[in-house]
Design a protein around this motif. Structure first.
Motif, mmCIF file in Angstrom:
data_model
loop_
_atom_site.group_PDB
_atom_site.id
_atom_site.type_symbol
_atom_site.label_atom_id
_atom_site.label_comp_id
_atom_site.label_asym_id
_atom_site.label_seq_id
_atom_site.Cartn_x
_atom_site.Cartn_y
_atom_site.Cartn_z
ATOM 1 N N LEU A 125 -24.180 72.897 63.833
ATOM 2 C CA LEU A 125 -23.714 71.651 63.655
ATOM 3 C C LEU A 125 -23.941 71.055 62.322
ATOM 4 C CD1 LEU A 125 -22.428 69.294 65.057
ATOM 5 C CD2 LEU A 125 -24.566 68.432 65.878
ATOM 6 N N ALA A 126 -25.171 71.329 61.751
ATOM 7 C CA ALA A 126 -25.319 70.998 60.567
ATOM 8 C C ALA A 126 -24.273 72.029 59.502
ATOM 9 C CB ALA A 126 -26.789 71.260 60.086
ATOM 10 N N LEU A 127 -24.496 73.131 59.720
ATOM 11 C CA LEU A 127 -23.476 73.894 58.789
ATOM 12 C C LEU A 127 -22.067 73.264 58.773
ATOM 13 C CD1 LEU A 127 -25.028 77.217 59.571
ATOM 14 C CD2 LEU A 127 -25.077 76.013 57.381
ATOM 15 N N TYR A 128 -21.406 73.198 60.111
ATOM 16 C CA TYR A 128 -20.343 72.511 60.302
ATOM 17 C C TYR A 128 -20.060 71.260 59.336
ATOM 18 C CZ TYR A 128 -16.216 70.055 62.311
ATOM 19 O OH TYR A 128 -15.072 69.180 62.124
ATOM 20 N N LEU A 129 -21.192 70.314 59.638
ATOM 21 C CA LEU A 129 -20.869 68.999 58.736
ATOM 22 C C LEU A 129 -20.715 69.288 57.275
ATOM 23 C CD1 LEU A 129 -23.269 66.818 60.928
ATOM 24 C CD2 LEU A 129 -20.677 66.834 60.955
ATOM 25 N N LYS A 130 -21.899 70.078 56.825
ATOM 26 C CA LYS A 130 -21.841 70.445 55.483
ATOM 27 C C LYS A 130 -20.605 71.236 54.997
ATOM 28 C CE LYS A 130 -25.063 70.171 52.905
ATOM 29 N NZ LYS A 130 -25.422 68.983 52.066
ATOM 30 N N SER A 131 -19.719 71.821 55.662
ATOM 31 C CA SER A 131 -18.479 72.499 55.553
ATOM 32 C C SER A 131 -17.245 71.839 55.324
ATOM 33 C CB SER A 131 -18.334 73.639 56.590
ATOM 34 O OG SER A 131 -17.700 73.179 57.792
ATOM 35 N N LEU A 132 -17.468 70.450 55.952
ATOM 36 C CA LEU A 132 -16.201 69.728 55.817
ATOM 37 C C LEU A 132 -15.808 69.116 54.454
ATOM 38 C CD1 LEU A 132 -17.289 67.214 58.714
ATOM 39 C CD2 LEU A 132 -15.452 68.976 59.072
ATOM 40 N N LYS A 133 -14.613 68.684 54.463
ATOM 41 C CA LYS A 133 -14.137 68.115 53.001
ATOM 42 C C LYS A 133 -14.798 66.681 52.899
ATOM 43 C CE LYS A 133 -10.335 65.533 51.597
ATOM 44 N NZ LYS A 133 -9.308 65.066 52.035
ATOM 45 N N PRO A 134 -15.435 66.675 51.658
ATOM 46 C CA PRO A 134 -16.181 65.238 51.556
ATOM 47 C C PRO A 134 -15.275 64.071 51.433
ATOM 48 C CG PRO A 134 -16.940 67.031 49.750
ATOM 49 C CD PRO A 134 -15.706 67.518 50.511
ATOM 50 N N ILE A 135 -15.555 63.141 52.045
ATOM 51 C CA ILE A 135 -14.718 61.879 52.178
ATOM 52 C C ILE A 135 -15.583 60.660 51.594
ATOM 53 C CG2 ILE A 135 -13.199 60.248 53.361
ATOM 54 C CD1 ILE A 135 -12.787 62.985 55.333
ATOM 55 N N SER A 136 -15.213 59.738 50.517
ATOM 56 C CA SER A 136 -15.953 58.757 50.210
ATOM 57 C C SER A 136 -15.436 57.586 51.040
ATOM 58 C CB SER A 136 -15.549 58.520 48.591
ATOM 59 O OG SER A 136 -16.071 57.250 48.220
ATOM 60 N N ASN A 137 -16.272 57.072 51.921
ATOM 61 C CA ASN A 137 -16.198 55.966 52.651
ATOM 62 C C ASN A 137 -17.600 55.343 52.872
ATOM 63 O OD1 ASN A 137 -14.915 54.398 54.512
ATOM 64 N ND2 ASN A 137 -15.548 55.469 56.352
ATOM 65 N N LYS A 138 -17.881 54.194 52.323
ATOM 66 C CA LYS A 138 -19.173 53.383 52.406
ATOM 67 C C LYS A 138 -18.806 52.627 53.734
ATOM 68 C CE LYS A 138 -22.582 50.836 50.230
ATOM 69 N NZ LYS A 138 -22.898 50.378 48.969
ATOM 70 N N VAL A 139 -19.831 52.712 54.613
ATOM 71 C CA VAL A 139 -20.025 51.861 55.855
ATOM 72 C C VAL A 139 -20.632 50.552 55.529
ATOM 73 C CG1 VAL A 139 -19.414 53.851 57.476
ATOM 74 C CG2 VAL A 139 -21.755 52.836 57.159
ATOM 75 N N PRO A 140 -20.616 49.687 56.361
ATOM 76 C CA PRO A 140 -21.167 48.186 56.156
ATOM 77 C C PRO A 140 -22.657 48.721 56.258
ATOM 78 C CG PRO A 140 -19.265 47.966 57.563
ATOM 79 C CD PRO A 140 -19.095 49.317 57.316
ATOM 80 N N ALA A 141 -23.520 47.993 55.452
ATOM 81 C CA ALA A 141 -24.938 48.194 55.411
ATOM 82 C C ALA A 141 -25.358 47.828 56.723
ATOM 83 C CB ALA A 141 -25.603 47.519 54.393
ATOM 84 N N ILE A 142 -26.734 48.122 57.328
ATOM 85 C CA ILE A 142 -27.475 47.462 58.486
ATOM 86 C C ILE A 142 -27.557 45.879 58.314
ATOM 87 C CG2 ILE A 142 -29.601 47.625 59.697
ATOM 88 C CD1 ILE A 142 -29.781 50.676 58.595
ATOM 89 N N THR A 143 -27.272 45.303 59.184
ATOM 90 C CA THR A 143 -27.558 43.862 59.156
ATOM 91 C C THR A 143 -28.810 43.524 59.894
ATOM 92 O OG1 THR A 143 -25.084 43.671 58.865
ATOM 93 C CG2 THR A 143 -26.412 41.589 59.823
ATOM 94 N N GLY A 144 -29.677 42.826 59.638
ATOM 95 C CA GLY A 144 -30.835 42.483 60.346
ATOM 96 C C GLY A 144 -30.649 41.323 61.287
ATOM 97 N N PRO A 145 -31.481 41.194 62.135
ATOM 98 C CA PRO A 145 -31.339 39.969 63.172
ATOM 99 C C PRO A 145 -30.931 38.591 62.461
ATOM 100 C CG PRO A 145 -33.134 41.321 63.664
ATOM 101 C CD PRO A 145 -32.744 41.826 62.451
ATOM 102 N N GLY A 146 -30.152 38.108 63.017
ATOM 103 C CA GLY A 146 -30.018 36.652 62.519
ATOM 104 C C GLY A 146 -29.037 36.762 60.987
ATOM 105 N N GLU A 147 -28.736 37.791 60.495
ATOM 106 C CA GLU A 147 -27.918 37.966 59.190
ATOM 107 C C GLU A 147 -26.631 38.062 59.574
ATOM 108 O OE1 GLU A 147 -31.176 40.247 56.518
ATOM 109 O OE2 GLU A 147 -29.371 41.321 57.111
ATOM 110 N N LYS A 148 -25.593 37.617 58.747
ATOM 111 C CA LYS A 148 -24.080 37.382 59.125
ATOM 112 C C LYS A 148 -23.696 39.171 58.880
ATOM 113 C CE LYS A 148 -19.618 35.953 57.920
ATOM 114 N NZ LYS A 148 -18.840 34.946 57.138
ATOM 115 N N PRO A 149 -22.821 39.620 59.898
ATOM 116 C CA PRO A 149 -22.726 41.044 59.858
ATOM 117 C C PRO A 149 -21.434 41.310 58.993
ATOM 118 C CG PRO A 149 -21.636 40.304 62.007
ATOM 119 C CD PRO A 149 -22.767 38.985 61.179
#
Length: 159
Positions: A125-149
């Motif tokens: 599974l790890a080798l498969y993930l490393k074999s994929l085409k790199p795609i730049s996609n930054k996901v939203p950061a972790i939001t703490g309790p009470g913070e605005k998502p």
């Protein structure tokens, strides 16, 4: 048998020795484990972006008293994905729930179930993930309790 044990040991310390069969097996595992169900943009909205498979989910999970977690980019992009992770670090995250920096993965990640993967399957599974085409996609950061998502999210509620 001896060759496969040696190859596995080399892979666990980060020496690439993958074969086409390993990567193919990893792709099969990623499919049946439904990695794309959370980690592909649009999947949680019923419209998966198949040009960015496992490049990071755009819908987060709110866990009461813990925060909101967005599924990260699993492609080997150096900046926004797993590009700087070794295969051994990916295996550790999948099977032990621990990131390279020592932090635990979000509680929604089913690593407890994935801990039952054989060492060979986890490495495939790890080798498969490393074999994929790199795609730049930054996901939203972790939001703490009470913070605005920073994005859409679902709430996990215990009965």
């Amino acid at each position: 048998m001896r060759t496969s044990v040696i190859a596995l040991a080399l892979m666990l310390v980060g020496v690439p020795t993958s074969s086409h069969a390993d990567v193919k097996r990893g792709g099969y595992l990623a499919t049946i484990m439904d990695c794309g169900g959370c980690h592909t943009p649009g999947s949680m909205l019923g419209k998966p972006d198949m040009s960015r498979v496992v490049a990071g989910g755009d819908v987060g999970f709110q866990i009461p008293d813990a925060g909101i977690f967005f599924p990260p980019n699993l492609t080997p992009d150096d900046e926004t994905g797993l590009g700087r992770w070794s295969t051994a670090e990916i295996v550790r995250a999948i099977t032990k729930g621990v990131r390279p920096d020592g932090r635990m993965l979000a509680p929604i990640m089913p690593w407890h179930s994935y801990s039952r993967l054989t060492p060979q399957d986890a490495m495939s599974l790890a080798l498969y993930l490393k074999s994929l085409k790199p795609i730049s996609n930054k996901v939203p950061a972790i939001t703490g309790p009470g913070e605005k998502p920073a994005g859409l999210y679902m709430t996990v509620i215990s009965p």
